[in-house]
Design a protein around this motif. Sequence first.
Motif, PDB file in Angstrom:
ATOM      1  N   GLN A  39      -6.521  39.741  96.730  1.00  0.00           N
ATOM      2  CA  GLN A  39      -6.177  41.018  96.168  1.00  0.00           C
ATOM      3  C   GLN A  39      -7.250  41.984  96.686  1.00  0.00           C
ATOM      4  OE1 GLN A  39      -6.313  41.175  91.863  1.00  0.00           O
ATOM      5  NE2 GLN A  39      -5.192  42.861  91.781  1.00  0.00           N
ATOM      6  N   GLN A  44      -1.605  44.532  94.464  1.00  0.00           N
ATOM      7  CA  GLN A  44      -1.325  43.539  93.556  1.00  0.00           C
ATOM      8  C   GLN A  44      -1.862  42.324  94.399  1.00  0.00           C
ATOM      9  OE1 GLN A  44       2.781  43.653  93.081  1.00  0.00           O
ATOM     10  NE2 GLN A  44       2.566  44.670  91.322  1.00  0.00           N
ATOM     11  N   ARG A  45      -2.159  41.081  93.454  1.00  0.00           N
ATOM     12  CA  ARG A  45      -2.524  39.721  94.085  1.00  0.00           C
ATOM     13  C   ARG A  45      -1.636  39.319  94.963  1.00  0.00           C
ATOM     14  NH1 ARG A  45      -5.804  35.744  90.246  1.00  0.00           N
ATOM     15  NH2 ARG A  45      -6.826  37.747  90.015  1.00  0.00           N
TER      16      ARG A  45
END
Length: 117
Positions: A39, A44-45
């Motif tokens: 991330q 976003q991850r």
Amino acid sequence: QVQLVESGGGLVPPGGSLRLSCAASGTGSRFSVMGWYRQAPGNQRELVATITLGAIINYADSVKGRFTISKDGAKNTVYLQMNSLKPEDTAVYFCYARRVPVPRDYWGQGTQVTVSS
């Protein structure tokens, strides 16, 4: 209980290499999938790479040919060898594991990887 302990992050110049390790504790635990996500700030991850119990491997397109995931099943440890690092690889890298037979997901605390000259 299961804990994922990561190591190996740091600062590296573009083109350099790093190796991340993640050891899963928890007597008798078995994991169907282990892997790495990352991330970056404001993002976003995202998936980096995963490896299954049967050694099926999946990579994000952005790291194919540069990163290699491997595991030591006996030690419940997963590794990520990162070569030809780019500034866009800069992120916090999180270890992930899915325990079986009762499915439950676990995450590590994250390790910072910074690629900069």
